[in-house]
Design a protein around this motif. Structure first.
Motif, mmCIF file in Angstrom:
data_model
loop_
_atom_site.group_PDB
_atom_site.id
_atom_site.type_symbol
_atom_site.label_atom_id
_atom_site.label_comp_id
_atom_site.label_asym_id
_atom_site.label_seq_id
_atom_site.Cartn_x
_atom_site.Cartn_y
_atom_site.Cartn_z
ATOM 1 N N GLY A 239 34.592 39.101 33.887
ATOM 2 C CA GLY A 239 34.614 39.345 35.462
ATOM 3 C C GLY A 239 36.235 39.102 35.873
ATOM 4 N N GLY A 240 36.382 39.389 37.044
ATOM 5 C CA GLY A 240 37.663 39.122 37.808
ATOM 6 C C GLY A 240 38.035 39.985 38.667
ATOM 7 N N ILE A 241 36.897 40.388 39.500
ATOM 8 C CA ILE A 241 37.037 41.242 40.804
ATOM 9 C C ILE A 241 36.700 40.686 42.027
ATOM 10 N N TYR A 242 37.261 40.735 42.998
ATOM 11 C CA TYR A 242 36.581 40.191 44.490
ATOM 12 C C TYR A 242 37.418 41.429 45.414
ATOM 13 N N GLN A 243 36.641 42.159 45.786
ATOM 14 C CA GLN A 243 37.235 43.005 46.796
ATOM 15 C C GLN A 243 36.628 43.025 48.355
ATOM 16 N N HIS A 244 37.234 42.361 49.138
ATOM 17 C CA HIS A 244 36.781 41.961 50.574
ATOM 18 C C HIS A 244 36.878 43.194 51.245
ATOM 19 N N GLY A 245 35.602 43.642 51.559
ATOM 20 C CA GLY A 245 35.209 44.665 52.606
ATOM 21 C C GLY A 245 34.919 46.189 51.843
ATOM 22 N N ASN A 246 34.781 45.923 50.661
ATOM 23 C CA ASN A 246 34.408 47.217 49.850
ATOM 24 C C ASN A 246 32.926 47.068 49.507
ATOM 25 N N TRP A 247 31.918 48.246 50.249
ATOM 26 C CA TRP A 247 30.803 48.225 50.109
ATOM 27 C C TRP A 247 30.122 48.969 48.874
ATOM 28 N N SER A 248 31.091 49.484 47.995
ATOM 29 C CA SER A 248 30.600 50.483 46.869
ATOM 30 C C SER A 248 30.072 49.485 45.771
ATOM 31 N N GLU A 249 28.730 49.898 45.324
ATOM 32 C CA GLU A 249 28.229 49.385 44.282
ATOM 33 C C GLU A 249 28.183 50.038 43.039
ATOM 34 N N SER A 280 28.034 46.362 39.255
ATOM 35 C CA SER A 280 28.766 46.027 40.407
ATOM 36 C C SER A 280 27.966 45.309 41.582
ATOM 37 N N GLY A 281 28.292 44.500 42.281
ATOM 38 C CA GLY A 281 27.485 43.640 43.332
ATOM 39 C C GLY A 281 28.140 43.146 44.318
ATOM 40 N N LEU A 282 27.601 42.927 45.412
ATOM 41 C CA LEU A 282 28.251 42.623 46.819
ATOM 42 C C LEU A 282 27.892 41.230 47.077
ATOM 43 N N ARG A 283 29.067 40.225 46.991
ATOM 44 C CA ARG A 283 28.954 38.916 47.317
ATOM 45 C C ARG A 283 28.901 38.851 48.980
ATOM 46 N N PRO A 284 27.763 38.249 49.259
ATOM 47 C CA PRO A 284 27.518 38.162 51.026
ATOM 48 C C PRO A 284 28.686 37.157 51.292
ATOM 49 N N ALA A 285 29.816 37.589 51.633
ATOM 50 C CA ALA A 285 30.761 36.652 52.023
ATOM 51 C C ALA A 285 30.863 36.249 53.467
ATOM 52 N N ARG A 286 31.236 35.102 53.827
ATOM 53 C CA ARG A 286 31.187 34.475 55.422
ATOM 54 C C ARG A 286 32.080 33.569 55.102
#
Lengths: 348, 341
Positions: A239-249, A280-286
């Motif tokens: 891995g190695g991807i972190y895209q803040h605000g990207n909702w695409s799965e 692909s998944g969405l980390r629930p970031a806060r």
């Protein structure tokens, strides 16, 4: 006393288990119900590699560091139990790599054997000038979630395949307390501009000769935007991807190329690894985890909600500490509702 | 001597690595490997292939250290390259634990392996019966992959390999100029070396992919070595036993001892039992000799007796043996030019 847990990822299931373990015997009328539209193996927790490791920087959040520690210590105690294999729990050592000196992380005394890398070890990773070695834990969601589900089912917890659209929906149905463990989709239940997706993509490969995790850090590009390799019991995660605000799965070809090339540069032998999957998944970031009570007036009912979401890329790492904290909040609710005379004792 | 013909007898890790070194130091040599067994049926295939040296009482420590250093450096480079998975070489971290603190807390190889340090109190808690430990990262050569990779590299140099049982080195004198004896335990019979004795080892190879760390009891009897596809559980050190049949009671005992160090092994699947005889000696025999019979001379280079430490020193002893082969060639060339005068 009906309690609804919304969400069946690692947070929802572990919170349910914690509450069940602590309060079922004290409160025979306790009925726990898990509501989710996705169950294992289709949750965000299932996609994660399962490595226990907080971010390199604690964002000034001491409470989260304490929950991380509580989780690590709890898992370490389970390591020698017969359940460990079924839980997907095992020890793993590995490397954190930096291109410049980095301050020691908040978790250096939580993990085992934390130390700086020697010059000879750094020869393995050209381009990286500093790094850490330590022994940590893997907790694979694909095993842990079914294990939690089995424990919960054995104890009479009910599961409902349902997409909950509002707190009102469950409250009107007669639920007394709601645990909001809905991760990325919490905004549907209650708007929260601080909750944003941290999109990740991973490639799963067969590389059984890799016995260490390798996490690189690029302090400029931010957390998880630098290659990482995490070996699991059935496959290795790149891995190695972190895209803040990207909702695409959806899996992106561009991200695939970036992951593949950067990981193969890190570990040349990976060029021979067979690709067996992509996700692909969405980390629930806060900025910080939302773990708090809220009393909501819904119609003519006062609903008690315990929020437990926003665990970003460290849900597995922090889950048990948060579950215990959620259970404590539940205990106070019971006290207020005069369901309990005293809170459960120090054995917990 | 345009193209010296060299026969290497033995196709375990010692034979194959020695043959390869000879092709490297003497490209004009024609090398042939002869063995009654090839991978996966050699003693090397039973071994876990961990780079943790065995101490030879009668070999000077500086020589053992050099052999280990050369081997480690050589394999380290492979582990870090694209060839690593094909060659079966990988890094593995873990612990060597002791029930009582050893006399020598810093073994001679502690600065060669990676990140060597004493275990912390927290790490030792995993092993309540052990009071002291060392944590480090080392290399593992998985077999058959490593042996098959050596065979492939040899074939690429034009080296021939034949299945053949050599009962007497003199059998080879008409076809070959120099014989290299890498027969391991076979040297007991082949050259009558009574200083060579078997130390029987039984191991279990199991499927337990969640085991990523090695664990070795300092007494050398109990160990858990995770390989690419299987974890090797050991073991025994039965001096003088020639018995190659697995013993069921021993299997149970090894399994129990390993489970007490790593309880999750209870869930291990697909248990395969193997036995090997460590070709043991007070010192490794890396030595030149010229055999003589009825006026005929046969130069021989010995490279055997590595006991429990074959993998740890194989490249170092192979290089030394290859240099001895060079010396044999020089000796043959000078004696043949003398003969012409």
């Amino acid at each position: 006393m009906r309690v609804a847990i919304i969400g069946a990822g690692v947070i929802g299931l572990s919170s349910a288990l914690c509450i069940q373990e602590q309060f079922q015997s004290l409160l025979p009328s306790l009925e726990l119900e898990v509501y989710a539209d996705h169950f294992t193996p289709h949750t965000t927790s299932d996609g994660a590699a399962g490595l226990w490791q907080p971010y390199a920087s604690d964002r000034g959040n001491l409470q989260e560091t304490l929950w991380n520690k509580e989780t690590f210590d709890y898992l370490l105690r389970q390591l020698h139990s017969p359940a460990a294999k079924e839980m997907g729990l095992f020890l793993i050592s590995g490397y954190n790599l930096f291109t410049e000196p980095a301050p020691d992380p908040s978790w250096k005394n939580i993990v085992l054997g934390f130390r700086n890398l020697t010059p000879k070890e750094l020869e393995l990773f050209p381009g990286y000038s500093h790094g850490w070695f330590n022994t940590a834990l893997m907790l694979e969601g694909r095993s842990y979630l079914p294990w939690l589900t089995n424990r919960l089912t054995q104890r009479g917890v009910k599961f409902f395949h349902k997409k909950v659209e509002s707190f009102q929906e469950v409250s009107e149905d007669g639920v007394d307390v709601v645990l909001n463990c809905s991760g990325m989709r919490s905004g549907v239940l209650q708007p929260d501009p601080e909750l944003q997706p941290g999109r990740g993509q991973i490639i799963r490969v067969l590389a059984p000769w890799v016995k260490h995790f390798i996490i690189t850090h690029d302090l400029k590009s931010g957390v998880y935007n630098s290659p990482y390799v995490i070996p699991g019991s059935e496959f290795t995660v790149l891995g190695g991807i972190y895209q803040h605000g990207n909702w695409s799965e959806e899996n992106s070809a561009k991200d695939h190329k970036s992951i593949w090339e950067s990981c193969c540069q890190l570990l040349p032998a990976l060029q021979k690894a067979k690709i067996v999957g992509e996700w692909s998944g969405l980390r629930p970031a806060r900025p910080s985890v939302r773990l708090e009570r809220e009393s909501i007036r819904l119609g003519n009912v006062q609903a008690e909600v315990i929020h437990n979401y926003g665990h970003g890329g460290f849900g597995i790492t922090i889950h048990w500490g948060c579950a215990m904290a959620a259970a404590r909040l539940f205990g106070t609710i019971l006290q207020e509702k005069k369901q309990l005379v005293t809170l459960p004792g120090p054995r917990l | 001597m345009a193209s010296p013909k060299v026969a290497v007898v033995g196709a375990g890790v010692i034979g194959l690595s020695t043959a390869l070194c000879i092709t490297e130091t003497c490209p004009s040599c024609s090398v042939t490997v002869l063995s009654d067994q090839f991978s996966p049926n050699t003693t090397s295939d039973v071994a876990a292939g961990m780079l943790i040296p065995h101490i030879y009482p009668d070999t000077p420590i500086h020589r053992q250290k050099q052999w280990f250093q050369e081997t480690f450096t050589y394999l380290f480079a492979i582990s870090n390259s694209v060839k690593a998975s094909e060659a079966g070489i990988h890094l593995v971290s873990g612990w060597q634990i002791f029930k009582s603190t050893p006399k020598e807390e810093l073994p001679f190889w502690s600065d060669i392996v990676l990140g060597f340090r004493p275990m912390s109190e927290a790490e030792l808690q995993k092993f309540p019966q052990h009071r002291f430990g060392q944590a480090f990262t080392t290399l593992k050569c998985d077999c058959p992959p490593y042996l098959l990779w050596l065979e492939k590299r040899l074939k690429a140099t034009g080296t021939q390999m034949y299945t053949r049982k050599v009962a007497d080195l003199w059998e080879l004198h008409s076809e070959y100029d120099i014989v290299v004896n890498c027969t391991g335990m076979g040297a007991h019979q082949l050259v009558g070396d009574k200083q060579l004795f078997p130390v029987r080892g039984q191991v279990l190879k199991v499927h337990a992919p969640w085991v990523t760390q090695f664990i070795r009891d300092g007494d050398g009897l109990t160990y858990i070595y995770p390989g690419i596809h299987r974890v090797t559980l050991g073991g025994t050190r039965e001096k003088g036993s020639w018995n190659l049949s697995p013993n069921a009671g021993t299997t149970r005992d090894i399994f129990d001892r390993c489970c007490s160090l790593e309880p999750s092994l209870q869930g291990a699947q697909d248990i395969e039992v193997k036995v090997g005889l460590r070709p043991s000696r007070q010192c490794v025999r890396v030595q030149r000799e010229v055999l003589s019979k009825g006026g005929v001379k046969l130069p021989v280079v010995h490279n055997y007796g590595h006991g429990a430490g074959g993998f740890s020193v194989h490249r170092g002893t192979a290089k030394e043996a290859a240099h001895l082969v060079e010396e044999c060639i020089s000796a043959l060339q000078s004696s043949s030019s003398r003969a012409k005068l």
